[in-house]
Write a protein that holds these residues in place. Structure first.
Motif: not given
Length: 135
Positions: A8-33
């Motif tokens: 259950a913890r892994l499933e919960h954190l997987e959603v958090q990770l997806h959201n965090k990665m998406k946010q970081i990629l959006e904040e760095n649109p022209s940089y290869p993260c």
């Protein structure tokens, strides 16, 4: 911890990770993260109350602002990779190219299979950490 609680913890954190990665990629649109999972998950010590440790390589400006931000309440802890030795200090690490369902479960199983195997001796990690610039 029970296997159900860890799952259950892994499933919960997987959603958090997806959201965090998406946010970081959006904040760095022209940089290869680049993203690296470190800590208890890849070391085979992950439990039902563990957080997720994520190292991020992104644009220099983003990393400078992120370094100044301190958010201990976040379940996905972000550290910036702004020095070549940071990854070595946090070894072992697993680079993740993109998020996919079941990613954390896979990393958990790999870590559990490798539990107790050190990739960097503690003395080497301490030496690396003491040499990193603080700022």
């Amino acid at each position: 911890y029970s296997d159900d609680a860890v799952a259950a913890r892994l499933e919960h954190l997987e959603v958090q990770l997806h959201n965090k990665m998406k946010q970081i990629l959006e904040e760095n649109p022209s940089y290869p993260c680049r993203f690296h999972v470190v800590g208890s998950l890849v070391k085979g010590r992950f439990g039902a109350h563990s957080d997720l440790d994520l190292l991020v390589e992104a644009s220099p400006g983003w990393m400078a602002s992120e370094r100044r931000r301190f958010a201990p309440e976040e379940e996905v802890s972000v550290q910036v990779v702004d020095h070549p030795d940071v990854l070595a200090a946090f070894a072992p690490s697993r680079e993740i190219a993109s998020w996919s369902p079941g990613l954390l479960r896979q990393l958990f199983e790999e870590g559990r299979a490798r539990k107790g195997q050190l990739e960097v001796p503690p003395e080497a990690a301490a030496k690396i950490m003491w040499q990193l610039p603080m700022g």
